[in-house]
Design a protein around this motif. Sequence first.
Motif, PDB file in Angstrom:
ATOM      1  N   GLU A  86       1.144  -1.152   0.129  1.00  0.00           N
ATOM      2  CA  GLU A  86      -0.113  -0.210  -0.302  1.00  0.00           C
ATOM      3  C   GLU A  86       0.967   1.049   0.471  1.00  0.00           C
ATOM      4  O   GLU A  86       0.757   2.178  -0.876  1.00  0.00           O
ATOM      5  CB  GLU A  86      -0.990   0.293   1.524  1.00  0.00           C
ATOM      6  N   ALA A  87       2.070   1.032   0.890  1.00  0.00           N
ATOM      7  CA  ALA A  87       3.369   2.470   1.038  1.00  0.00           C
ATOM      8  C   ALA A  87       3.687   2.509  -0.462  1.00  0.00           C
ATOM      9  O   ALA A  87       3.678   4.155  -0.943  1.00  0.00           O
ATOM     10  CB  ALA A  87       3.900   2.257   1.950  1.00  0.00           C
ATOM     11  N   GLN A  88       3.711   1.566  -1.203  1.00  0.00           N
ATOM     12  CA  GLN A  88       4.322   1.551  -2.650  1.00  0.00           C
ATOM     13  C   GLN A  88       3.580   2.146  -3.424  1.00  0.00           C
ATOM     14  O   GLN A  88       4.019   3.119  -4.446  1.00  0.00           O
ATOM     15  CB  GLN A  88       4.930   0.036  -3.153  1.00  0.00           C
ATOM     16  N   GLN A  89       2.149   1.740  -4.040  1.00  0.00           N
ATOM     17  CA  GLN A  89       1.493   2.314  -4.410  1.00  0.00           C
ATOM     18  C   GLN A  89       1.434   3.834  -3.915  1.00  0.00           C
ATOM     19  O   GLN A  89       0.710   4.404  -5.060  1.00  0.00           O
ATOM     20  CB  GLN A  89      -0.225   1.591  -4.291  1.00  0.00           C
ATOM     21  N   GLU A  90       1.115   4.477  -2.919  1.00  0.00           N
ATOM     22  CA  GLU A  90       1.103   5.885  -3.072  1.00  0.00           C
ATOM     23  C   GLU A  90       1.817   6.661  -3.027  1.00  0.00           C
ATOM     24  O   GLU A  90       1.804   7.265  -3.326  1.00  0.00           O
ATOM     25  CB  GLU A  90       0.563   5.577  -1.042  1.00  0.00           C
ATOM     26  N   THR A  91       3.537   5.806  -3.253  1.00  0.00           N
ATOM     27  CA  THR A  91       4.568   6.700  -3.602  1.00  0.00           C
ATOM     28  C   THR A  91       4.812   6.860  -5.254  1.00  0.00           C
ATOM     29  O   THR A  91       4.921   7.201  -5.685  1.00  0.00           O
ATOM     30  CB  THR A  91       6.137   5.434  -3.135  1.00  0.00           C
ATOM     31  N   ASP A  92       3.856   4.690  -5.729  1.00  0.00           N
ATOM     32  CA  ASP A  92       3.855   5.203  -7.437  1.00  0.00           C
ATOM     33  C   ASP A  92       3.148   6.207  -8.283  1.00  0.00           C
ATOM     34  O   ASP A  92       3.230   6.340  -8.813  1.00  0.00           O
ATOM     35  CB  ASP A  92       3.585   3.806  -7.752  1.00  0.00           C
ATOM     36  N   ALA A  93       2.365   6.324  -6.986  1.00  0.00           N
ATOM     37  CA  ALA A  93       0.660   6.985  -7.844  1.00  0.00           C
ATOM     38  C   ALA A  93       1.250   8.262  -8.173  1.00  0.00           C
ATOM     39  O   ALA A  93       1.914   9.267  -7.618  1.00  0.00           O
ATOM     40  CB  ALA A  93      -0.228   7.295  -6.496  1.00  0.00           C
TER      41      ALA A  93
ATOM     42  N   SER B 174      -1.012  14.489  -7.735  1.00  0.00           N
ATOM     43  CA  SER B 174      -2.721  15.027  -8.240  1.00  0.00           C
ATOM     44  C   SER B 174      -1.850  17.035  -8.963  1.00  0.00           C
ATOM     45  O   SER B 174      -1.129  17.274  -7.599  1.00  0.00           O
ATOM     46  CB  SER B 174      -3.648  15.170  -7.670  1.00  0.00           C
TER      47      SER B 174
END
Length: 234
Positions: A223-230, A233
């Motif tokens: 989940e942390a990696q997904q937030e980093t890769d997102a 905005s």
Amino acid sequence: MAMEPLYKIKVACPYCEHEFETSRVRPSLKKAYRSDSDFCGYYKNENPDFYVVRVCPSCGFAFTEHSVTSLNDAQRAAFHDQVGRRWNTRDFGGARRLEEALETYKLALLCAQAIREKDRIVASLLQHIAWLYRYQNDVEQEQRFLKYSLEAYVRCYEYEGFTGNDARLLYLIGELNRRVGRYREAVQWFSRVVQDQKITDAAMIRASREQWALLREQMMAEEAQQETDAPASS
């Protein structure tokens, strides 16, 4: 003088009844120096898992000590049509390298599928094939056969039933789900082991708790990696 790691036993083929010799690893040398969380073992000398499958050199029927001991007419016909008529005489009775062990497991899988063996036998064969690919660091094939094995173990649970003494099966289904990335399913299976009052297998309860904790860490890290890769905005 060092003891030879292998010894021969005589077994009878369930299909053609031919008696032949196959190798086993001496019990005193079977202890793994380490093992993975899905019970895949690592050995300093001969790997006993290489010798689980017994292959009849006469007809090619491949089986394990847990397989059926005799075949009915329908099973005999199915084996002959799907496997036996294409068999070229070979002898797997001696020492086996990893590649030869893989051949024996795939042959046993074909035989088991042809005669409609129990899901538990098929699942175990599939899992062992995944382990052999793991030894080779072939992640793609390992994952492929872990998924097949998982499906067979779930069928085993659904159709053969479950008792409080079968915590290992529940744990294994949870662990295979974790290994193929199905985290939510893994949590559900581990929780059954921990929370079911009928289960008294302390080792499997402890292992399920440990893998559940590891799973939470994996999910949080992803989940942390997904937030980093997102993308940010605007």
